[in-house]
Design a protein around this motif. Structure first.
Motif, PDB file in Angstrom:
ATOM      1  N   GLN A  33      57.505  28.063  35.905  1.00 36.79           N
ATOM      2  CA  GLN A  33      57.355  29.502  36.088  1.00 36.79           C
ATOM      3  C   GLN A  33      56.571  30.085  34.915  1.00 36.79           C
ATOM      4  O   GLN A  33      56.958  29.943  33.757  1.00 36.79           O
ATOM      5  N   TRP A  34      55.461  30.722  35.260  1.00 37.95           N
ATOM      6  CA  TRP A  34      54.535  31.247  34.272  1.00 37.95           C
ATOM      7  C   TRP A  34      54.355  32.755  34.448  1.00 37.95           C
ATOM      8  O   TRP A  34      54.522  33.288  35.552  1.00 37.95           O
ATOM      9  N   GLY A  35      53.985  33.397  33.386  1.00 37.75           N
ATOM     10  CA  GLY A  35      53.658  34.813  33.433  1.00 37.75           C
ATOM     11  C   GLY A  35      52.311  35.058  32.790  1.00 37.75           C
ATOM     12  O   GLY A  35      51.848  34.263  31.961  1.00 37.75           O
ATOM     13  N   ALA A  36      51.666  36.144  33.175  1.00 39.35           N
ATOM     14  CA  ALA A  36      50.377  36.522  32.591  1.00 39.35           C
ATOM     15  C   ALA A  36      50.393  38.017  32.308  1.00 39.35           C
ATOM     16  O   ALA A  36      50.691  38.820  33.197  1.00 39.35           O
ATOM     17  N   ASP A  37      50.079  38.357  31.058  1.00 34.93           N
ATOM     18  CA  ASP A  37      50.009  39.762  30.670  1.00 34.93           C
ATOM     19  C   ASP A  37      48.627  40.291  31.040  1.00 34.93           C
ATOM     20  O   ASP A  37      47.639  40.003  30.368  1.00 34.93           O
ATOM     21  N   THR A  38      48.567  41.052  32.105  1.00 32.25           N
ATOM     22  CA  THR A  38      47.282  41.544  32.618  1.00 32.25           C
ATOM     23  C   THR A  38      47.013  42.995  32.216  1.00 32.25           C
ATOM     24  O   THR A  38      46.073  43.610  32.750  1.00 32.25           O
ATOM     25  N   ALA A  39      47.796  43.545  31.296  1.00 36.09           N
ATOM     26  CA  ALA A  39      47.625  44.952  30.930  1.00 36.09           C
ATOM     27  C   ALA A  39      46.193  45.234  30.481  1.00 36.09           C
ATOM     28  O   ALA A  39      45.627  46.282  30.812  1.00 36.09           O
ATOM     29  N   GLY A  40      45.613  44.296  29.766  1.00 37.74           N
ATOM     30  CA  GLY A  40      44.250  44.487  29.279  1.00 37.74           C
ATOM     31  C   GLY A  40      43.205  44.499  30.376  1.00 37.74           C
ATOM     32  O   GLY A  40      42.079  44.960  30.163  1.00 37.74           O
ATOM     33  N   TRP A  41      43.540  43.992  31.546  1.00 35.46           N
ATOM     34  CA  TRP A  41      42.592  44.042  32.669  1.00 35.46           C
ATOM     35  C   TRP A  41      42.367  45.473  33.144  1.00 35.46           C
ATOM     36  O   TRP A  41      41.303  45.790  33.676  1.00 35.46           O
ATOM     37  N   TYR A  42      43.373  46.308  32.957  1.00 35.91           N
ATOM     38  CA  TYR A  42      43.317  47.667  33.482  1.00 35.91           C
ATOM     39  C   TYR A  42      43.262  48.723  32.375  1.00 35.91           C
ATOM     40  O   TYR A  42      42.741  49.815  32.601  1.00 35.91           O
ATOM     41  N   PRO A  90      42.093  48.462  28.733  1.00 42.99           N
ATOM     42  CA  PRO A  90      41.568  47.889  27.489  1.00 42.99           C
ATOM     43  C   PRO A  90      41.694  48.904  26.355  1.00 42.99           C
ATOM     44  O   PRO A  90      41.399  50.082  26.528  1.00 42.99           O
ATOM     45  N   GLY A  91      42.150  48.469  25.235  1.00 38.37           N
ATOM     46  CA  GLY A  91      42.342  49.395  24.129  1.00 38.37           C
ATOM     47  C   GLY A  91      43.569  50.256  24.347  1.00 38.37           C
ATOM     48  O   GLY A  91      44.634  49.781  24.740  1.00 38.37           O
ATOM     49  N   THR A  92      43.412  51.556  24.140  1.00 37.30           N
ATOM     50  CA  THR A  92      44.568  52.457  24.189  1.00 37.30           C
ATOM     51  C   THR A  92      44.605  53.330  25.440  1.00 37.30           C
ATOM     52  O   THR A  92      45.529  54.130  25.589  1.00 37.30           O
ATOM     53  N   THR A  93      43.628  53.188  26.314  1.00 35.77           N
ATOM     54  CA  THR A  93      43.600  54.034  27.503  1.00 35.77           C
ATOM     55  C   THR A  93      43.420  53.204  28.768  1.00 35.77           C
ATOM     56  O   THR A  93      42.938  52.074  28.734  1.00 35.77           O
ATOM     57  N   CYS A  94      43.809  53.802  29.885  1.00 31.67           N
ATOM     58  CA  CYS A  94      43.597  53.223  31.213  1.00 31.67           C
ATOM     59  C   CYS A  94      42.539  54.084  31.891  1.00 31.67           C
ATOM     60  O   CYS A  94      42.857  55.162  32.421  1.00 31.67           O
ATOM     61  N   PRO A  95      41.267  53.672  31.884  1.00 36.71           N
ATOM     62  CA  PRO A  95      40.182  54.511  32.390  1.00 36.71           C
ATOM     63  C   PRO A  95      40.035  54.400  33.903  1.00 36.71           C
ATOM     64  O   PRO A  95      40.494  53.439  34.517  1.00 36.71           O
ATOM     65  N   PRO A  96      39.368  55.368  34.532  1.00 28.12           N
ATOM     66  CA  PRO A  96      39.154  55.294  35.981  1.00 28.12           C
ATOM     67  C   PRO A  96      38.102  54.274  36.396  1.00 28.12           C
ATOM     68  O   PRO A  96      38.055  53.863  37.555  1.00 28.12           O
ATOM     69  N   SER A  97      37.245  53.853  35.457  1.00 31.24           N
ATOM     70  CA  SER A  97      36.258  52.821  35.771  1.00 31.24           C
ATOM     71  C   SER A  97      36.082  51.901  34.578  1.00 31.24           C
ATOM     72  O   SER A  97      36.239  52.312  33.427  1.00 31.24           O
ATOM     73  N   ILE A  98      35.755  50.647  34.869  1.00 35.27           N
ATOM     74  CA  ILE A  98      35.474  49.641  33.845  1.00 35.27           C
ATOM     75  C   ILE A  98      34.236  48.882  34.293  1.00 35.27           C
ATOM     76  O   ILE A  98      34.165  48.429  35.440  1.00 35.27           O
ATOM     77  N   GLY A  99      33.276  48.768  33.414  1.00 33.73           N
ATOM     78  CA  GLY A  99      32.065  48.033  33.766  1.00 33.73           C
ATOM     79  C   GLY A  99      31.343  48.626  34.953  1.00 33.73           C
ATOM     80  O   GLY A  99      30.803  47.902  35.799  1.00 33.73           O
ATOM     81  N   ASN A 100      31.313  49.963  35.026  1.00 35.21           N
ATOM     82  CA  ASN A 100      30.641  50.694  36.116  1.00 35.21           C
ATOM     83  C   ASN A 100      31.282  50.471  37.487  1.00 35.21           C
ATOM     84  O   ASN A 100      30.663  50.742  38.512  1.00 35.21           O
ATOM     85  N   VAL A 101      32.498  49.998  37.523  1.00 31.91           N
ATOM     86  CA  VAL A 101      33.194  49.775  38.789  1.00 31.91           C
ATOM     87  C   VAL A 101      34.463  50.623  38.799  1.00 31.91           C
ATOM     88  O   VAL A 101      35.243  50.598  37.833  1.00 31.91           O
ATOM     89  N   SER A 102      34.674  51.365  39.879  1.00 28.98           N
ATOM     90  CA  SER A 102      35.896  52.169  40.017  1.00 28.98           C
ATOM     91  C   SER A 102      37.099  51.239  40.068  1.00 28.98           C
ATOM     92  O   SER A 102      37.174  50.361  40.929  1.00 28.98           O
ATOM     93  N   VAL A 103      38.048  51.436  39.161  1.00 36.09           N
ATOM     94  CA  VAL A 103      39.190  50.529  39.056  1.00 36.09           C
ATOM     95  C   VAL A 103      40.187  50.766  40.184  1.00 36.09           C
ATOM     96  O   VAL A 103      40.763  49.815  40.720  1.00 36.09           O
ATOM     97  N   TYR A 104      40.369  52.036  40.589  1.00 40.37           N
ATOM     98  CA  TYR A 104      41.471  52.365  41.498  1.00 40.37           C
ATOM     99  C   TYR A 104      40.978  52.800  42.873  1.00 40.37           C
ATOM    100  O   TYR A 104      39.927  53.431  43.010  1.00 40.37           O
TER     101      TYR A 104
END
Length: 710
Positions: free
Chosen positions: A643-652, A654-668
């Motif tokens: 049983q493994w886990g992956a911390d994916t918080a940085g995928w959404y 990065p840094g101190t904020t959760c932005p609406p887009s990353i790499g010119n792609v709408s995240v949500y």
């Protein structure tokens, strides 16, 4: 319905009931704007529609020499209803696209078609839409469900009238017998529909609220009242009191019945009994005189257009002002503008374009008369108006295919060099471009699992499971990965499908809406979800996959209704992992993507935020609001016991904020689901997690990625 005065109250036409219709719609508007719930006014409106319309159809059917062509009453009804409806819906479409584009989505696009073609009640039912109070997330066409119910009933009433006319004029049935037969039919429908509407008791469901079958009794009851002989009236000495009592019952309905789901069940008898009392009290009493006054009848004349206009204006004002509940001054402005537009629509659209001539009798030649009228100024004007209305109707019907085409065009693959998405987290260059998919469109782009019918929806039963055809990735591969959980895992099917085709494994979804898989019922999920989860776990254990992937964390609150909090691991999740471990089934838990909130704890859709004109910073969220410094699932998913886990918080975030887009792609896609486009860019990051797990397990896969088909 124009120009009636109190002196006309002794005539056969009930001018006072026009006033009652106006009062009913006034209550609808007031309660919608200031109270935020239903008033019972629509129910009275439906009863009066049955009284007037069905009464006229039956009276015509029982007169000598009726015309048996159903087209004439249908055409007359269309000319009465469609022009104003087309004007209001077309104006709503124009206002939504120009002023509140964030409201536009696939569901609303379908509602434009459904509203104009009079099946909006069934469309709302199909969309599982509750009858919500006015707010920023409410459809501006929601109120048109009642117009659809009314028009469906009108069609049935016309067919009943034609059938009755046929059996009397051609079949030789006596008029009195035919009248009694019609009364028996209406009484049967009324009782059956009322019992059906009352099957849930005092409080029903949204589906019951919208259903034509549940609503039919309100209209047929009006028809039964219209069939009563004119001598069946409350004695004049009591009529003022009974009419006043009836009016009070209607007025108090919205005060004493707090939920819309009480309608059209037993409690609906309160306003409808009140309306029946007004009808049975006759038109020669002080209350009816007041209802027949010019102000009341003016309100009745404009009631239809007022009903059409007030709701979209209320929703648009709510969205533009950012109001959950509009302030009183805004509500007063909505009512004032609605009244002005209703009056203008009645005078300039309804009245000129309606059918003014009497319904033709057998042997009449109405087509010849219509052709001759085109040579007059008035007739030519009506024809020109008809062309305009036809153009508006065509424009409304074009909304759905237009929106569908925009969604299809926006759902294609993005250029990875211009729109790197999550690869920007690995150092990919990010050109200065607006994000795609367009924030105004992305909410209409759904993951393939749901679109393909491979996600189990909330309305489905606990025994419903995805079919055997629901396989993604490399369907012929021997290695199987199960994607299990609620709707938050659904978008992860996009990168898993890519990886499965590249690396030779099949992906089987075991996904249910608002249903993270649990072993037993808890305070997170519904009881149906808990039962479904048990069945899904049994199916997974039978399948014996090489790996199960799901989310491992969630915020506080119930599934589908999260609240602002740092993410956690519910005990019910850990119980699922323990059961999988007992069966020797490997598990990978991914830290869930965040729900997006304002600092005050209100839900915030970052796309709607951007569409409203705010910038990326204003539409971002501080990561510390939803993520703690460490993945809480790491305490349980550390690689031991398969049983493994992956911390994916940085995928959404990065840094101190959760932005609406990353790499010119709408995240949500919306407030808490990631978009297909961003999910696709996560494929390399997800493979960085999965590949070492496959290696540890000795799982068969292709180390050299296969090229994806064009």
């Amino acid at each position: 319905m124009g120009g009636s005065t109190p002196q006309q109250r002794a005539s056969s036409y009930r001018v006072d009931l026009d006033g009652l219709r106006g009062i009913a719609i006034a209550l609808v508007v007031i309660f919608h704007v200031f109270v935020g719930r239903v008033s019972g006014g629509v129910d009275v409106f439906l009863l009066l529609s049955g009284y007037f319309f069905l009464g006229s159809q039956l009276r015509y059917a029982l007169r000598p020499g009726p015309n048996l062509n159903p087209w004439w009453p249908i055409w007359r009804t269309l000319r009465r209803l469609v022009p104003a409806l087309a004007v209001v819906i077309a104006a709503t479409a124009a206002l939504v696209f120009t002023l509140t584009p964030g409201l536009m989505n696939t569901e609303l696009a379908r509602q434009f078609t459904a509203s104009l073609l009079y099946y909006q009640n069934w469309e709302l039912l199909r969309q599982e839409a509750d009858y919500a109070a006015a707010g920023q997330g409410t459809s501006p066409l929601q109120h048109l469900w009642s117009m659809s119910v009314q028009s469906q009933f009108y069609l049935a009433g016309i067919l009943l009238g034609v059938a009755l006319a046929w059996v009397t004029s051609r079949g030789g049935l006596a008029t009195r017998t035919a009248r009694r037969a019609a009364a028996v039919v209406l009484a049967t429908v009324t009782v059956a529909s009322f019992l059906w509407a009352s099957r849930y008791g005092l409080v029903g469901t949204a589906a019951n609220y919208y259903s034509t079958f549940s609503r039919a009794w309100e209209l047929t009851l009006g028809g039964l009242l219209a069939l009563l002989p004119s001598t069946v009236r409350i004695p004049r000495r009591w009529a003022g009191w009974t009419a006043g009592t009836g009016l009070a019952m209607i007025a108090l309905t919205g005060v004493v019945i707090p939920t819309s789901l009480a309608f059209p069940g037993p409690l609906t008898l309160l306003p409808l009994t009140g309306a029946a009392l007004v009808i049975l009290s006759g038109n020669d009493n002080p209350v009816s005189a007041a209802l027949a006054s010019r102000p009341a009848t003016w309100l009745g004349e404009t009631a239809y257009s007022l009903y059409l206009w007030h709701w979209p204006l209320l929703i648009l004002v709510s969205v533009l002002g950012g109001y959950d509940t509009p302030p009183y001054w805004a509500g007063l402005a909505v009512i004032a503008v609605s009244l002005a537009l209703a009056h203008a629509t009645h005078q300039l659209v309804e009245q000129p374009l309606r059918q003014h001539r009497k319904r033709p009798s057998a042997g009449d030649a109405p087509v010849d008369g219509a052709r001759q009228s085109l040579r007059t100024r008035e007739g030519a004007g009506r024809a020109a108006g008809g062309v305009v209305i036809a153009g508006l109707a065509a424009a409304v019907l074009a909304v759905q295919p237009y929106w569908h085409q925009r969604v299809v065009e926006s759902d294609g693959p993005l250029d990875p060099y211009r729109y790197p998405g999550a690869m920007a987290l690995r150092g990919a260059e990010v050109p200065d471009l607006p994000p795609l998919p367009d924030p105004g469109i992305v909410s209409s782009i759904y993951p393939p699992i749901g679109v393909d019918g491979c996600m189990v929806f909330m309305t489905q039963g606990a025994d419903d499971m995805p079919g055997p055809e629901c396989v993604y990735g490399d369907a012929a591969a021997s290695t199987t990965v199960v994607l299990a959980g609620g709707s938050h895992v659904e978008p992860l099917g996009v990168p898993l499908d890519i990886l499965g085709r590249q690396h030779g494994f099949r992906v089987v979804p075991m996904v249910r809406q608002e249903c993270p898989i649990v072993v037993r019922y808890d305070d997170v999920v519904s009881d149906v979800c808990a039962e479904w989860s048990r069945n899904a776990l049994d199916a997974i254990e039978t399948l014996d996959p090489d790996l199960v992937i799901s989310t491992s964390t969630r915020p506080g609150g119930r599934a589908g209704g999260a609240k602002l909090s740092v993410d956690e691991v519910p005990e019910s999740y850990r119980e699922v992992w323990a059961e999988l471990a007992d069966y020797g089934i490997p598990f990978l838990g991914l830290r869930d993507n965040p729900w997006i909130f304002t600092p005050e704890g209100d839900h915030m859709d970052p796309n709607l935020c951007l569409v409203s004109g705010a910038n990326e910073e204003d539409c971002s969220m501080a990561a510390e609001l939803v993520y703690g410094p460490a993945d809480p699932a790491a305490l349980y998913l550390d690689g031991t016991g398969k049983q493994w886990g992956a911390d994916t918080a940085g995928w959404y975030c990065p840094g101190t904020t959760c932005p609406p887009s990353i790499g010119n792609v709408s995240v949500y896609r919306d407030q808490n689901h990631i978009s297909n486009a961003y999910a696709a860019t996560l494929a390399p990051l997800l493979w960085e997690v999965i590949e070492p797990i496959f290696d540890d397990l000795g799982t068969v896969y292709s180390k050299k990625p296969a090229p994806l088909p064009e």
